[in-house]
Write an enzyme that holds these catalytic residues in place. Structure first.
Site, mmCIF file in Angstrom:
data_model
loop_
_atom_site.group_PDB
_atom_site.id
_atom_site.type_symbol
_atom_site.label_atom_id
_atom_site.label_comp_id
_atom_site.label_asym_id
_atom_site.label_seq_id
_atom_site.Cartn_x
_atom_site.Cartn_y
_atom_site.Cartn_z
ATOM 1 C CE1 TYR A 208 -2.081 -6.580 -0.998
ATOM 2 C CE2 TYR A 208 -0.431 -4.846 -1.123
ATOM 3 C CZ TYR A 208 -1.736 -5.238 -0.950
ATOM 4 O OH TYR A 208 -2.712 -4.300 -0.732
ATOM 5 C CG ASP B 289 -1.978 -1.126 1.113
ATOM 6 O OD1 ASP B 289 -1.932 -1.890 0.123
ATOM 7 O OD2 ASP B 289 -2.808 -1.260 2.023
HETATM 8 C C1 GDL Z 1 -4.371 -4.627 2.383
HETATM 9 C C2 GDL Z 1 -3.348 -4.332 3.410
HETATM 10 C C3 GDL Z 1 -3.797 -4.692 4.801
HETATM 11 C C4 GDL Z 1 -5.292 -4.506 4.989
HETATM 12 C C5 GDL Z 1 -5.972 -5.384 3.976
HETATM 13 C C6 GDL Z 1 -7.491 -5.414 4.059
HETATM 14 C C7 GDL Z 1 -1.978 -6.280 2.772
HETATM 15 C C8 GDL Z 1 -0.630 -6.817 2.466
HETATM 16 N N1 GDL Z 1 -2.073 -4.982 3.090
HETATM 17 O O1 GDL Z 1 -4.116 -4.495 1.242
HETATM 18 O O2 GDL Z 1 -3.077 -3.889 5.691
HETATM 19 O O3 GDL Z 1 -5.682 -4.853 6.272
HETATM 20 O O4 GDL Z 1 -5.645 -4.947 2.699
HETATM 21 O O5 GDL Z 1 -8.055 -4.154 3.911
HETATM 22 O O6 GDL Z 1 -2.934 -6.998 2.716
#
Ligand code: GDL
Length: 710
Positions: A177, A133
């Protein structure tokens, strides 16, 4: 060897144990130190072995990542790390420097090392660098120093990893990711390929699956990403994360990840709900899932669901978790007494809250006794708050029932056998709603207040939502006041839920879970284009064809438009085409006064005052999909609006979809004229519910005018 023994350091695949546990990686209020300690106890009890510390909104984890911990903070972290050790849980400390780090600046890398060195001194030996993010555009200095963002991240990560002495557990979260973020694909992503090639082999990589919140994670998808990353990933599983929607909570089981995945993965960490206590189910069921593979590499076949996964049955895992959770909910926690005055207590020292209980005298009110919570209550609760892509069985049934009752509302008042069926289904729906209310009552009296408080906003919300649906069904069935909750001009705030975000969402297309009540797919391609003089004959032909359908006819104002006797106002005419040619038209007069006077004298004057524009819409019956007509009328109304008109009225011949379009045009109200013989439209208006017949003096007997405020 049992799975709990595995947490001591051995894995089914050699020396490295399968990483399993929880990542506190959501946005919002981080958990407290007490909650985390409670989590370690549970993880140990259930055979999970890892906790990844990554609370997004903890200042020093992300925004102020460079800042060292104060003495007081250090004390807390030291205690936490030590608690994890006591419970055999690997505490992995994560840091997210990606918001503003300059990768090429050695001072920045030193700041990162300094911070992690400090945490190492607290007793932590496992670390993680997270780059999720964040902006993918590098600053000028980094662009000069590195050939890509991946190169920049990998260089810094490798350096930090070596600096820390190649810790046994060191995790890296890439910016891409999940598969959905990879361009053009996982296998061809240059970012992921660089990470896979250049990141030192002792570093493990986090991956959320096909999407951020992955519905399913397949073995093939993991094989694909593993070959690019050159290692098996650790799943950061957002299945039960709820930080993106304050109305949702996930109490369904860990699911839709085949246990065949286990030997192909380096580990799984669940990033669950923001509320700590309701995560009992997410963590418990993950633990059951992880146990599906024995240390010998075989499956606990007897535990699974032969049809879907021989190693694991989500339903059985859920029942196990809920049974244990029930015990917890029924045990007194520390949060009794006045809110905020949390009494200090320990496990050894149970709280005595009823030392001298009040005994009512003769003729006095008996003491209020709360019914105890049941396993069925928890099953229902879990069904109502199941998983992001799936409602539990009861929730689904309730939605289906409501949908059916709404669709067949005609039957409620019919004098046939259908009426009986409708009312019996309505009764069934009503008792399910009552079950929700009773579950709410029993839950809100459960002794464990900490768990209740976490659940409270959600159960309150669903109770109100169910209440609205229940009142609506009563109205449909002719019982209950129609406007009390749903159609009142001045509803209470709980009659319109979801706030501004809810308002926005309802205005967007595709609102709701698209998988439920799917309409048959649209196979036809339609085109809406401006009307031209050459289309006149064809539009007339459609008019004549439609006229043939109507038996008896009193003149409608719109007849003159559709018949081509009155030309439409400039830019206020469209036609609908399919592969056979013109199949519909939408024509308007921005000022219909003259046409009305010629057709029907003065009798619609009162309507024309508020709605000066006339819309004439025709669509041939071969167009069964309502959306093209909706588009047609939408376009027409926006043209009328830009012509400066205040509002329009229509005499509908065929299309019911007009209503929503008029509403979105901002008009204050609408009326339509229907011929009595037009059963289709009469049915349509009765279905809508909001249109009521209006008395207008001098109307021909076969014309009905129905109106609604918008
Ligand atoms: C995301 C964020 C996480 C968040 C999730 C759900 C990852 C690697 N990062 O992208 O912090 O809680 O979505 O909203 O998942």
């Amino acid at each position: 060897m049992s799975t709990s023994n595995r947490t001591e350091g051995q894995s089914s695949r050699g020396t490295r144990r399968f990483i399993s546990g929880v990542v506190e990686g959501f946005y919002g209020r981080p958990w407290t130190m007490e909650q985390r300690t409670e989590l370690f106890q549970r993880e140990q009890k259930w055979g999970l072995n890892t906790y990844l510390y990554a609370p997004k909104d903890d200042y020093k984890h992300r925004t102020y990542w460079r800042e060292l911990y104060s003495a007081e903070e250090a004390e807390q972290l030291i205690a936490l790390i030590s608690a994890a050790k006591q419970h055999n849980v690997d505490f992995i400390y994560a840091i997210s420097p990606g918001l503003d780090i300059t990768f090429s600046n050695p001072k920045e890398v030193s700041a990162l090392k300094r911070k992690l060195d400090q945490v190492k001194e607290f007793g932590c030996s496992s670390f993680s660098l997270l780059f999720d993010d964040i902006e993918t555009e590098m600053c000028a200095a980094d662009k000069e120093a590195f050939s890509s963002f991946a190169h920049a991240q990998v260089a810094v990560t490798n350096e930090v990893y070596l600096h820390l002495g190649q810790p046994e557990a060191f995790l890296f979260c890439p910016t891409d990711y999940c598969a959905a973020f990879c361009s053009p694909s996982v296998s061809q992503s240059s970012y992921l390929n660089t990470v896979g090639e250049k990141l030192l082999p002792g570093i493990d990589i986090l991956w959320t699956g096909p999407k951020v919140v992955s519905h399913r994670i397949s073995v093939e998808s993991i094989e694909e990403v593993s070959s690019v990353l050159k290692r098996a990933p650790v799943i950061w599983d957002n299945l039960q994360a709820n930080d993106y929607d304050p109305q949702r909570l996930f109490l369904g089981p860990y699911k839709d990840r085949p246990t065949e995945l286990i030997p192909k993965l380096r580990g799984v960490l669940s990033n669950p709900n923001c509320e700590f206590y309701p995560n009992f189910v997410a963590v418990h069921t993950l633990a059951t899932w992880c146990k599906a593979f024995t240390t010998e590499g075989g499956r606990h076949v007897e535990k699974g669901d032969e049809e879907t996964d021989p190693g694991y049955s989500p339903q059985k895992a859920l029942t196990l978790a809920l049974s244990d959770w029930l015990q917890e909910l029924m045990s007194t926690d520390q949060q009794r007494g006045p809110a905020g005055l949390k009494k200090a207590s320990s496990d050894q020292e149970p709280l005595q809250t009823h030392e001298d209980p009040y005994v009512p005298g003769p003729g006095e009110n008996p003491l209020y006794t709360a019914e105890p919570l049941t396993l069925d209550d928890l099953k229902l609760l879990s069904d109502l708050f199941y998983l992001p892509y799936e409602y539990g069985t009861t929730a689904r049934t309730m939605l289906e029932e409501l949908n059916w009752l709404k669709k067949h509302r005609q039957a409620a008042a019919a004098q046939t056998q259908e009426r009986e069926e409708w009312h019996s289904k309505a009764q069934h729906f009503d008792s399910r709603c009552e079950d929700v209310v009773q579950m709410f009552n029993r839950l809100s009296n459960a002794p464990n207040r900490s768990v209740l408080y976490d659940l409270y906003p959600y159960i309150c919300d669903i109770k109100s939502g169910v209440g609205l649906a229940r009142a609506y069904v009563k109205t449909l069935g002719g019982r209950g006041r129609p406007s009390s909750l749903l159609m009142s001009d001045d509803p209470e705030p709980w009659g319109f839920r979801g706030g501004l975000s809810g308002e926005f969402q309802r205005m967007l297309p595709g609102h709701g879970n698209k998988d439920l009540f799917k309409e048959p797919p649209m196979t036809q391609v339609y085109c809406v284009r401006s009307y031209s003089e050459e289309d006149k004959t064809e539009v007339q032909r459609i008019f004549e064809e439609m006229q043939r359908e109507a038996e008896e006819r009193s003149p409608l104002i719109s007849d003159r438009l559709s018949a081509g006797e009155v030309p439409p106002s400039p830019h206020c005419a469209f036609v609908l085409e399919d592969e056979l040619g013109i199949c519909g038209s939408a024509l308007a007069l921005t000022d219909a006064k003259a046409a009305a006077a010629e057709t029907q004298g003065e009798r619609r004057d009162s309507v024309l005052k508020d709605f000066p524009s006339l819309v004439a819409l025709q669509v041939l019956p071969r167009v069964t999909d309502p959306s093209p007509a909706r588009r047609l009328i939408g376009q027409l109304l926006s043209s009328i609006r830009s012509s400066g008109s205040r509002g329009g009225f229509c005499e509908l011949r065929l299309i019911g979809q007009l209503l929503s379009s008029i509403r979105s045009s901002g008009s204050r109200g609408g009326f339509c004229e229907l011929r009595q013989g037009n059963r289709r439209m009469l049915h349509f208006y009765s279905e809508l519910g909001s249109f009521k017949p209006v008395q207008i003096d001098g109307l021909p007997q076969d014309v009905i005018v129905m109106a609604t405020s918008l």
